[in-house]
Design an enzyme around this catalytic site. Sequence first.
Site, mmCIF file in Angstrom:
data_model
loop_
_atom_site.group_PDB
_atom_site.id
_atom_site.type_symbol
_atom_site.label_atom_id
_atom_site.label_comp_id
_atom_site.label_asym_id
_atom_site.label_seq_id
_atom_site.Cartn_x
_atom_site.Cartn_y
_atom_site.Cartn_z
ATOM 1 N N ASN A 1 80.030 14.907 10.325
ATOM 2 C CA ASN A 1 79.988 14.712 11.781
ATOM 3 C C ASN A 1 79.676 13.267 12.195
ATOM 4 O O ASN A 1 80.168 12.801 13.204
ATOM 5 C CB ASN A 1 79.003 15.702 12.414
ATOM 6 C CG ASN A 1 77.608 15.542 11.875
ATOM 7 O OD1 ASN A 1 77.408 14.978 10.804
ATOM 8 N ND2 ASN A 1 76.637 16.033 12.600
ATOM 9 N N GLU B 1 68.170 16.447 5.325
ATOM 10 C CA GLU B 1 68.440 16.517 6.776
ATOM 11 C C GLU B 1 69.423 17.646 6.977
ATOM 12 O O GLU B 1 70.615 17.489 6.736
ATOM 13 C CB GLU B 1 69.051 15.197 7.263
ATOM 14 C CG GLU B 1 68.149 13.997 7.170
ATOM 15 C CD GLU B 1 66.987 14.058 8.130
ATOM 16 O OE1 GLU B 1 66.945 14.957 8.997
ATOM 17 O OE2 GLU B 1 66.090 13.211 7.996
ATOM 18 N N CYS C 1 73.767 18.285 14.397
ATOM 19 C CA CYS C 1 72.739 19.133 13.790
ATOM 20 C C CYS C 1 71.594 19.461 14.724
ATOM 21 O O CYS C 1 71.035 20.542 14.693
ATOM 22 C CB CYS C 1 72.195 18.435 12.554
ATOM 23 S SG CYS C 1 71.649 16.768 12.915
ATOM 24 N N GLU D 1 64.087 10.385 8.294
ATOM 25 C CA GLU D 1 64.927 9.191 8.309
ATOM 26 C C GLU D 1 64.486 8.322 9.486
ATOM 27 O O GLU D 1 63.781 8.773 10.389
ATOM 28 C CB GLU D 1 66.407 9.585 8.444
ATOM 29 C CG GLU D 1 66.854 10.429 7.261
ATOM 30 C CD GLU D 1 68.351 10.433 7.016
ATOM 31 O OE1 GLU D 1 69.077 10.973 7.855
ATOM 32 O OE2 GLU D 1 68.771 9.912 5.959
HETATM 33 P P1 NDP Z 1 77.792 20.791 3.885
HETATM 34 O O1 NDP Z 1 76.440 21.293 3.591
HETATM 35 O O2 NDP Z 1 78.939 21.682 3.660
HETATM 36 O O3 NDP Z 1 78.077 19.466 3.061
HETATM 37 C C1 NDP Z 1 77.225 18.350 3.098
HETATM 38 C C2 NDP Z 1 77.581 17.416 1.956
HETATM 39 O O4 NDP Z 1 77.142 17.973 0.728
HETATM 40 C C3 NDP Z 1 79.067 17.171 1.793
HETATM 41 O O5 NDP Z 1 79.277 15.833 1.404
HETATM 42 C C4 NDP Z 1 79.430 18.133 0.701
HETATM 43 O O6 NDP Z 1 80.613 17.773 0.041
HETATM 44 C C5 NDP Z 1 78.219 18.022 -0.199
HETATM 45 N N1 NDP Z 1 77.993 19.134 -1.112
HETATM 46 C C6 NDP Z 1 78.404 20.417 -0.999
HETATM 47 N N2 NDP Z 1 77.942 21.148 -2.028
HETATM 48 C C7 NDP Z 1 77.223 20.324 -2.817
HETATM 49 C C8 NDP Z 1 76.473 20.484 -4.036
HETATM 50 N N3 NDP Z 1 76.374 21.658 -4.647
HETATM 51 N N4 NDP Z 1 75.861 19.403 -4.559
HETATM 52 C C9 NDP Z 1 75.922 18.206 -3.932
HETATM 53 N N5 NDP Z 1 76.626 17.995 -2.798
HETATM 54 C C10 NDP Z 1 77.254 19.029 -2.231
HETATM 55 O O7 NDP Z 1 77.708 20.293 5.393
HETATM 56 P P2 NDP Z 1 78.888 19.850 6.350
HETATM 57 O O8 NDP Z 1 79.560 18.640 5.837
HETATM 58 O O9 NDP Z 1 79.673 21.075 6.658
HETATM 59 O O10 NDP Z 1 78.049 19.414 7.637
HETATM 60 C C11 NDP Z 1 77.590 20.322 8.562
HETATM 61 C C12 NDP Z 1 76.124 20.645 8.330
HETATM 62 O O11 NDP Z 1 75.356 19.467 8.233
HETATM 63 C C13 NDP Z 1 75.539 21.424 9.477
HETATM 64 O O12 NDP Z 1 74.765 22.506 9.005
HETATM 65 C C14 NDP Z 1 74.635 20.418 10.167
HETATM 66 O O13 NDP Z 1 73.602 20.992 10.865
HETATM 67 C C15 NDP Z 1 74.193 19.558 9.044
HETATM 68 N N6 NDP Z 1 73.827 18.253 9.548
HETATM 69 C C16 NDP Z 1 72.513 17.893 9.576
HETATM 70 C C17 NDP Z 1 72.117 16.695 10.104
HETATM 71 C C18 NDP Z 1 70.684 16.285 10.107
HETATM 72 O O14 NDP Z 1 70.413 15.108 10.170
HETATM 73 N N7 NDP Z 1 69.728 17.164 10.012
HETATM 74 C C19 NDP Z 1 73.085 15.764 10.675
HETATM 75 C C20 NDP Z 1 74.436 16.203 10.546
HETATM 76 C C21 NDP Z 1 74.774 17.420 10.017
HETATM 77 P P3 NDP Z 1 82.036 18.266 0.609
HETATM 78 O O15 NDP Z 1 81.983 18.269 2.096
HETATM 79 O O16 NDP Z 1 82.946 17.254 0.077
HETATM 80 O O17 NDP Z 1 82.173 19.650 0.079
#
Ligand code: NDP
Length: 481
Positions: A153, A250, A284, A455
């Site tokens: 995002n 996060e 998020c 952060e």
């Molecule tokens: P995901 O949890 O699907 O993915 C986050 C990242 O982790 C991606 O780069 C993903 O790779 C990677 N990933 C997935 N599985 C693994 C693993 N087993 N080991 C290591 N890395 C892994 O989140 P989204 O990208 O769908 O983002 C949406 C989510 O993020 C929402 O729940 C949102 O609330 C949260 N978010 C939180 C924020 C905060 O600051 N608290 C800010 C922004 C978002 P890939 O996508 O390539 O599969």
Amino acid sequence: MSHFAQPAASLYIDGAFVEGAGAELAVHYPYTGAVIATLREASPEQVAKATAAAAAAQPGWAALRPVERGRVLIRAAQIIRERAEELARLETLDTGKPIQETRVADWPSGADALEYFGGLAPTVTGQAIPLGGDFVYTIREALGVCAGIGAWNYPSQIACWKAAPALAMGNAMVFKPSEETPLGALKLAEILTEAGLPAGIFNVVQGRGAIGSALVTDPRVAKVSLTGSVATGQRVYAAAAEGMRHVTMELGGKSPLIVFDDASLEDAVGAAMLANFYSSGQICSNGTRVFVQQGILPAFLDRLAERVAKVRIGDPLDEETQHGPIVSPAQAAKIREAIERGRAEGARLVCGGPGEGAFVPPTVFADASDDMWIVREEIFGPVMSVLGFATEAEAVARANASPYGLAAGVFTRDLARGHRVAAALQAGTTWINAYNLTPVEAPFGGVKLSGIGRENSAAAIEHYSQLKSVYVGMGGVDAPY
Ligand code: NDP
């Protein structure tokens, strides 16, 4: 104008672009679905190469004077500001977010982080602890190689928010962006190099979860900072624990926004919209459970519907557009399912709905109840649930009845109540008469399932460094043998 955004190569390792040896990764412009770049994932060997390059370069970087490290970060912030328009456009192509947002929120916030931590680096000092003769001094030292993993995002902001404190403290980083939005992190690598960052200090690998997993378990990695969903956070935290690695998580949320009947109606409605529809709701910390006190509930819903009807939806590169597409068809389908679920559960659709194609319009449900799925679960789309309440105690109890605790907001003109409610809400960040403002000066992060660590702000320094105590003996050694 062409939307082609092919980078020089897919990965950035040891100061240079390198082509990935893994599977192909097509990058789509969410608005049209057109392929704007074709990348390749890293192979596990390339992940190891990146962490090895980082490990080799890190001691030299940590040995620089902090002011020298800071200068590189501040220069990178300047380059980002000089290229603001080009970078905003790239961010819009990568994410589909309106250019009016990416111009002010994404890279600008990343530049703030680089500037802030660049300035903070030279101010980090240890402590001297007198012991009456002997003494102890402490050194705040780098952790070594940090892994950064980002969500889709805010791809560039996330990369900067992680890289800036890590690099300021003398660490090296290997960053894996989300496969949905892989372009911004490569730009950051390029910009950091141009700003004078030594080779190997900031590396980018691409790939899906498996590559993220290889990175997290790499023996050279001392710390993992993830922005992502709770489910991924739980997996990554567990994997990091095996190696006793430091973590910052996060994660997601289902944050409450409480509007008391003495609040400014116009401000509260505006904040509720910002808290649900900015970035098409893909934030998020969004305040997706909007608790409105019974006295102003009808007026709130009327004004909300009026203002939502005027939101300009469309081409994200059009400066007038306020609401862009959802990042991917799969994510749009998930949001539509959630909207369908809300209807089936009996919530009243005030405005919006499933939309079509890449777009889900701003959607408001009223007459929702706390046990409904749409009120309990993170949707990560432009879907607001409005819930009525009678008393302050009730609102606080219901707001806190969630396993998440990322953020919360309260709107009231009663100063004492604002502070009382902010104190009672279980959240890492709480806003009074504001929402979703995350300046680099303020700590940001979650409680409960929403994560661990902070952060931004000086607090982030602690999450990218460790304390060493040095005991200095000034007298003889008094051994009882
Ligand atoms: P995901 O949890 O699907 O993915 C986050 C990242 O982790 C991606 O780069 C993903 O790779 C990677 N990933 C997935 N599985 C693994 C693993 N087993 N080991 C290591 N890395 C892994 O989140 P989204 O990208 O769908 O983002 C949406 C989510 O993020 C929402 O729940 C949102 O609330 C949260 N978010 C939180 C924020 C905060 O600051 N608290 C800010 C922004 C978002 P890939 O996508 O390539 O599969």
